[in-house]
Write a protein that holds these residues in place. Structure first.
Motif, short mmCIF file in Angstrom:
data_model
loop_
_atom_site.label_atom_id
_atom_site.label_comp_id
_atom_site.label_asym_id
_atom_site.label_seq_id
_atom_site.Cartn_x
_atom_site.Cartn_y
_atom_site.Cartn_z
N GLN A 13 -53.69 -23.58 -16.98
CA GLN A 13 -52.69 -22.58 -17.30
C GLN A 13 -51.32 -23.08 -16.83
OE1 GLN A 13 -53.03 -18.82 -17.83
NE2 GLN A 13 -54.95 -19.24 -18.84
N ALA A 14 -50.32 -22.86 -17.64
CA ALA A 14 -48.96 -23.18 -17.22
C ALA A 14 -48.58 -22.20 -16.12
CB ALA A 14 -48.00 -23.05 -18.40
N PRO A 15 -47.85 -22.67 -15.10
CA PRO A 15 -47.47 -21.75 -14.03
C PRO A 15 -46.61 -20.62 -14.57
CG PRO A 15 -46.29 -23.84 -13.80
CD PRO A 15 -47.28 -24.00 -14.92
N GLN A 16 -46.79 -19.44 -14.03
CA GLN A 16 -46.01 -18.27 -14.43
C GLN A 16 -44.67 -18.30 -13.70
OE1 GLN A 16 -46.84 -16.02 -16.74
NE2 GLN A 16 -44.89 -14.99 -16.46
N VAL A 17 -43.59 -18.43 -14.46
CA VAL A 17 -42.26 -18.48 -13.86
C VAL A 17 -41.76 -17.05 -13.67
CG1 VAL A 17 -39.86 -19.19 -14.21
CG2 VAL A 17 -41.73 -20.69 -14.93
N THR A 18 -41.34 -16.76 -12.44
CA THR A 18 -40.71 -15.47 -12.16
C THR A 18 -39.36 -15.75 -11.53
OG1 THR A 18 -41.77 -15.28 -10.00
CG2 THR A 18 -42.90 -14.24 -11.84
N SER A 19 -38.38 -15.00 -11.97
CA SER A 19 -37.02 -15.17 -11.47
C SER A 19 -36.37 -13.80 -11.38
CB SER A 19 -36.24 -16.07 -12.42
OG SER A 19 -34.91 -16.20 -11.99
N ARG A 20 -35.74 -13.52 -10.23
CA ARG A 20 -35.03 -12.26 -10.04
C ARG A 20 -33.67 -12.54 -9.43
NH1 ARG A 20 -39.27 -10.88 -6.69
NH2 ARG A 20 -37.82 -10.25 -5.07
N VAL A 21 -32.70 -11.77 -9.86
CA VAL A 21 -31.39 -11.84 -9.23
C VAL A 21 -31.41 -10.88 -8.05
CG1 VAL A 21 -28.91 -11.51 -9.54
CG2 VAL A 21 -30.31 -12.30 -11.46
N LEU A 22 -31.20 -11.41 -6.86
CA LEU A 22 -31.19 -10.58 -5.66
C LEU A 22 -29.80 -10.05 -5.34
CD1 LEU A 22 -33.55 -12.74 -3.42
CD2 LEU A 22 -34.16 -10.80 -4.87
N ALA A 23 -28.77 -10.85 -5.67
CA ALA A 23 -27.39 -10.44 -5.39
C ALA A 23 -26.44 -11.28 -6.21
CB ALA A 23 -27.07 -10.62 -3.90
N GLN A 24 -25.27 -10.72 -6.48
CA GLN A 24 -24.17 -11.45 -7.11
C GLN A 24 -22.90 -11.05 -6.38
OE1 GLN A 24 -24.01 -11.63 -11.49
NE2 GLN A 24 -25.69 -10.16 -11.44
N TYR A 25 -22.01 -12.01 -6.17
CA TYR A 25 -20.78 -11.68 -5.45
C TYR A 25 -19.73 -12.76 -5.64
CZ TYR A 25 -22.77 -14.88 -2.01
OH TYR A 25 -23.31 -15.99 -1.40
N ILE A 26 -18.48 -12.37 -5.38
CA ILE A 26 -17.37 -13.32 -5.39
C ILE A 26 -17.30 -13.95 -4.00
CG2 ILE A 26 -14.86 -13.58 -5.59
CD1 ILE A 26 -14.92 -11.08 -7.42
N ARG A 27 -17.48 -15.26 -3.95
CA ARG A 27 -17.38 -15.97 -2.67
C ARG A 27 -15.93 -16.22 -2.29
NH1 ARG A 27 -21.13 -20.07 -0.53
NH2 ARG A 27 -19.19 -21.16 -0.29
N ASP A 28 -15.13 -16.55 -3.30
CA ASP A 28 -13.73 -16.87 -3.04
C ASP A 28 -12.97 -16.68 -4.35
OD1 ASP A 28 -11.48 -17.71 -1.64
OD2 ASP A 28 -11.86 -19.83 -2.01
N MET A 29 -11.74 -16.18 -4.25
CA MET A 29 -10.94 -16.01 -5.45
C MET A 29 -9.46 -16.06 -5.10
SD MET A 29 -10.94 -13.02 -8.34
CE MET A 29 -10.14 -11.78 -7.35
N SER A 30 -8.70 -16.70 -5.98
CA SER A 30 -7.25 -16.76 -5.83
C SER A 30 -6.63 -16.64 -7.21
CB SER A 30 -6.85 -18.09 -5.19
OG SER A 30 -5.45 -18.26 -5.22
N PHE A 31 -5.65 -15.76 -7.34
CA PHE A 31 -4.92 -15.61 -8.59
C PHE A 31 -3.44 -15.68 -8.28
CE2 PHE A 31 -2.67 -13.19 -11.84
CZ PHE A 31 -3.15 -13.79 -12.99
N GLU A 32 -2.74 -16.58 -8.95
CA GLU A 32 -1.30 -16.73 -8.77
C GLU A 32 -0.61 -16.49 -10.09
OE1 GLU A 32 -0.04 -20.28 -6.61
OE2 GLU A 32 -2.16 -20.58 -6.11
N ASN A 33 0.26 -15.48 -10.13
CA ASN A 33 1.06 -15.19 -11.31
C ASN A 33 2.39 -15.92 -11.14
OD1 ASN A 33 2.76 -14.15 -13.27
ND2 ASN A 33 1.84 -12.11 -13.18
N ILE A 34 2.42 -17.14 -11.60
CA ILE A 34 3.61 -17.98 -11.44
C ILE A 34 4.74 -17.49 -12.34
CG2 ILE A 34 4.48 -20.35 -11.66
CD1 ILE A 34 1.49 -21.16 -10.99
N LEU A 35 4.39 -16.94 -13.49
CA LEU A 35 5.38 -16.40 -14.42
C LEU A 35 6.23 -15.33 -13.73
CD1 LEU A 35 6.56 -16.11 -17.31
CD2 LEU A 35 4.76 -14.42 -17.72
N ALA A 36 5.57 -14.42 -13.01
CA ALA A 36 6.30 -13.34 -12.34
C ALA A 36 7.14 -13.88 -11.17
CB ALA A 36 5.33 -12.29 -11.82
N GLN A 37 6.64 -14.92 -10.51
CA GLN A 37 7.36 -15.47 -9.36
C GLN A 37 8.60 -16.24 -9.76
OE1 GLN A 37 4.70 -17.78 -6.87
NE2 GLN A 37 3.03 -16.33 -7.21
#
Length: 164
Positions: A13-37
């Motif tokens: 038998q082919a192994p039964q693949v199981t996959s679950r998402v336990l969590a999702q999150y933003i580790r790091d983020m930076s947004f620079e609006n250079i047009l406004a600056q």
């Protein structure tokens, strides 16, 4: 008629693949609006470049992995190349994965797992660019299989060059 081989053993038998998402999150983020600056003169038709990098890490718990999708998005004017905005984001998903053979685990983690989290990351990018004063940026779907293959080819070339 029986499905068992002639020696009486049950078929493998082919192994039964199981996959679950336990969590999702933003580790790091930076947004620079250079047009406004700094301001940009005239009509600012954007040219957008998106760089994608992936990282997978085994976690201390059994069968748990953290997959990080890193995007570096630069928007510049087409005419003069003046920067409009820069968005850098690392988006992580924590997955519980079982039944994937060891030799297939690396591609599974770097192809299938980012496919699952990408729609959420796309939404965040759209919201951040809209909230940052620009039209919402709706990213094209990323072909993670092609990305994985190109990374393997790049590494093979690098190893070949290092050997010479």
């Amino acid at each position: 008629m029986s499905d068992t081989p002639e020696n009486g053993a049950a078929p493998a038998q082919a192994p039964q693949v199981t996959s679950r998402v336990l969590a999702q999150y933003i580790r790091d983020m930076s947004f620079e609006n250079i047009l406004a600056q700094k301001g940009v003169q005239g009509d600012a038709q954007p040219e957008i470049q998106v760089q994608v990098n992936l990282d997978a890490r085994k976690r201390s718990a059994d069968n748990q992995y953290e997959i990080i999708t890193k995007l570096n998005i630069n928007s510049k004017t087409k005419e003069k190349g003046e920067p409009l905005f820069i968005l850098e984001i690392e988006y992580a998903g924590v997955f519980h994965v079982e039944g994937v053979p060891e030799e297939q685990m690396h591609p599974y983690l770097l192809i299938e797992c980012p496919r699952i989290t990408f729609p959420f990351l796309r939404r965040i990018v759209s919201d951040v660019t809209r909230d940052g004063g620009f039209p919402p940026l709706n990213l094209e779907t990323i072909d993670f299989l092609a990305l994985y293959r190109s990374e393997l080819a790049r590494r093979a070339e690098a190893e070949k060059a290092a050997a010479n």
